[in-house]
Scaffold this motif. Structure first.
Motif, PDB file in Angstrom:
ATOM      1  N   MET A   1       0.925  -1.129   0.252  1.00 40.36           N
ATOM      2  CA  MET A   1      -0.181  -0.205   0.013  1.00 40.36           C
ATOM      3  C   MET A   1       0.853   1.219   0.073  1.00 40.36           C
ATOM      4  O   MET A   1       1.798   1.377   0.721  1.00 40.36           O
ATOM      5  N   PRO A   2       0.587   2.107  -0.842  1.00 39.78           N
ATOM      6  CA  PRO A   2       1.261   3.492  -0.703  1.00 39.78           C
ATOM      7  C   PRO A   2       1.453   4.126   0.334  1.00 39.78           C
ATOM      8  O   PRO A   2       0.401   4.152   1.001  1.00 39.78           O
ATOM      9  N   ARG A   3       2.545   4.912   0.737  1.00 34.35           N
ATOM     10  CA  ARG A   3       2.711   5.503   1.945  1.00 34.35           C
ATOM     11  C   ARG A   3       1.462   6.535   2.137  1.00 34.35           C
ATOM     12  O   ARG A   3       0.895   6.686   3.327  1.00 34.35           O
ATOM     13  N   LEU A   4       1.034   7.289   1.238  1.00 30.28           N
ATOM     14  CA  LEU A   4      -0.220   8.330   1.234  1.00 30.28           C
ATOM     15  C   LEU A   4      -1.333   7.704   1.870  1.00 30.28           C
ATOM     16  O   LEU A   4      -1.853   8.286   2.721  1.00 30.28           O
ATOM     17  N   ALA A   5      -1.572   6.408   1.393  1.00 31.06           N
ATOM     18  CA  ALA A   5      -2.767   5.655   1.500  1.00 31.06           C
ATOM     19  C   ALA A   5      -2.766   5.346   3.051  1.00 31.06           C
ATOM     20  O   ALA A   5      -3.876   5.372   3.686  1.00 31.06           O
ATOM     21  N   ARG A  50      -4.748   3.817  -6.773  1.00 25.70           N
ATOM     22  CA  ARG A  50      -3.841   4.563  -7.595  1.00 25.70           C
ATOM     23  C   ARG A  50      -2.526   3.993  -7.550  1.00 25.70           C
ATOM     24  O   ARG A  50      -1.820   3.507  -8.562  1.00 25.70           O
ATOM     25  N   GLY A  51      -2.019   3.419  -6.493  1.00 25.63           N
ATOM     26  CA  GLY A  51      -0.800   2.538  -6.223  1.00 25.63           C
ATOM     27  C   GLY A  51      -0.849   1.126  -6.924  1.00 25.63           C
ATOM     28  O   GLY A  51      -0.022   0.656  -7.425  1.00 25.63           O
ATOM     29  N   ARG A  52      -2.270   0.509  -6.791  1.00 29.47           N
ATOM     30  CA  ARG A  52      -2.318  -0.888  -7.235  1.00 29.47           C
ATOM     31  C   ARG A  52      -2.216  -0.776  -8.960  1.00 29.47           C
ATOM     32  O   ARG A  52      -1.839  -1.600  -9.774  1.00 29.47           O
ATOM     33  N   THR A  53      -2.786   0.256  -9.371  1.00 27.77           N
ATOM     34  CA  THR A  53      -2.856   0.295 -10.880  1.00 27.77           C
ATOM     35  C   THR A  53      -1.448   0.831 -11.657  1.00 27.77           C
ATOM     36  O   THR A  53      -1.063   0.383 -12.583  1.00 27.77           O
ATOM     37  N   ARG A  54      -0.656   1.566 -10.575  1.00 23.68           N
ATOM     38  CA  ARG A  54       0.635   1.886 -11.178  1.00 23.68           C
ATOM     39  C   ARG A  54       1.680   1.063 -10.796  1.00 23.68           C
ATOM     40  O   ARG A  54       2.713   0.912 -11.541  1.00 23.68           O
ATOM     41  N   GLY A  55       1.287   0.121  -9.889  1.00 23.41           N
ATOM     42  CA  GLY A  55       2.389  -0.928  -9.639  1.00 23.41           C
ATOM     43  C   GLY A  55       3.442  -0.402  -8.832  1.00 23.41           C
ATOM     44  O   GLY A  55       4.566  -0.558  -8.571  1.00 23.41           O
ATOM     45  N   ASP A  56       3.097   0.695  -7.885  1.00 25.21           N
ATOM     46  CA  ASP A  56       3.896   1.452  -7.124  1.00 25.21           C
ATOM     47  C   ASP A  56       4.406   0.564  -5.933  1.00 25.21           C
ATOM     48  O   ASP A  56       3.727  -0.158  -5.179  1.00 25.21           O
ATOM     49  N   SER A  57       5.856   0.322  -5.694  1.00 26.66           N
ATOM     50  CA  SER A  57       6.418  -0.506  -4.780  1.00 26.66           C
ATOM     51  C   SER A  57       6.695   0.392  -3.553  1.00 26.66           C
ATOM     52  O   SER A  57       7.153  -0.107  -2.697  1.00 26.66           O
ATOM     53  N   SER A  59       8.574   3.376  -3.848  1.00 21.84           N
ATOM     54  CA  SER A  59       9.509   3.926  -3.821  1.00 21.84           C
ATOM     55  C   SER A  59       9.473   5.435  -3.971  1.00 21.84           C
ATOM     56  O   SER A  59       8.511   5.928  -4.533  1.00 21.84           O
ATOM     57  N   VAL A  60      10.511   6.397  -3.533  1.00 24.50           N
ATOM     58  CA  VAL A  60      10.085   7.629  -3.614  1.00 24.50           C
ATOM     59  C   VAL A  60      10.440   8.375  -5.085  1.00 24.50           C
ATOM     60  O   VAL A  60       9.827   9.301  -5.456  1.00 24.50           O
ATOM     61  N   THR A  61      11.349   7.480  -5.986  1.00 29.78           N
ATOM     62  CA  THR A  61      11.677   8.105  -7.224  1.00 29.78           C
ATOM     63  C   THR A  61      10.406   7.596  -8.200  1.00 29.78           C
ATOM     64  O   THR A  61      10.475   8.257  -9.404  1.00 29.78           O
ATOM     65  N   SER A  62       9.548   6.743  -7.981  1.00 27.73           N
ATOM     66  CA  SER A  62       8.661   6.373  -9.232  1.00 27.73           C
ATOM     67  C   SER A  62       7.312   7.293  -9.139  1.00 27.73           C
ATOM     68  O   SER A  62       6.949   7.989  -8.112  1.00 27.73           O
TER      69      SER A  62
END
Length: 62
Positions: A1-5, A50-57, A59-62
């Motif tokens: 889960m993304p940090r903002l979530a 949004r994190g699931r659809t982007r495949g956000d791991s 990381s800060v750089t993505s």
């Protein structure tokens, strides 16, 4: 889960607790806390989706 979530989920849980305490004490300020809980709940769903659809791991750089 993304940090903002995760942050939005924490705000949601804390605002629900604040709403319960406000209503138990007889204050109508709990209405504001309920509205904040609803907003932060929507933010949690948005950032998690949004994190699931982007495949956000996470990381800060993505």
């Amino acid at each position: 889960m993304p940090r903002l979530a995760v942050y939005a989920l924490a705000v949601c849980l804390l605002s629900v607790a604040a709403a319960v305490v406000s209503f138990v004490q007889g204050s109508l300020l709990g209405i504001v806390w309920v509205l904040m809980a609803g907003l932060s709940s929507n933010m949690t769903w948005y950032y998690a989706r949004r994190g699931r659809t982007r495949g956000d791991s996470g990381s800060v750089t993505s």
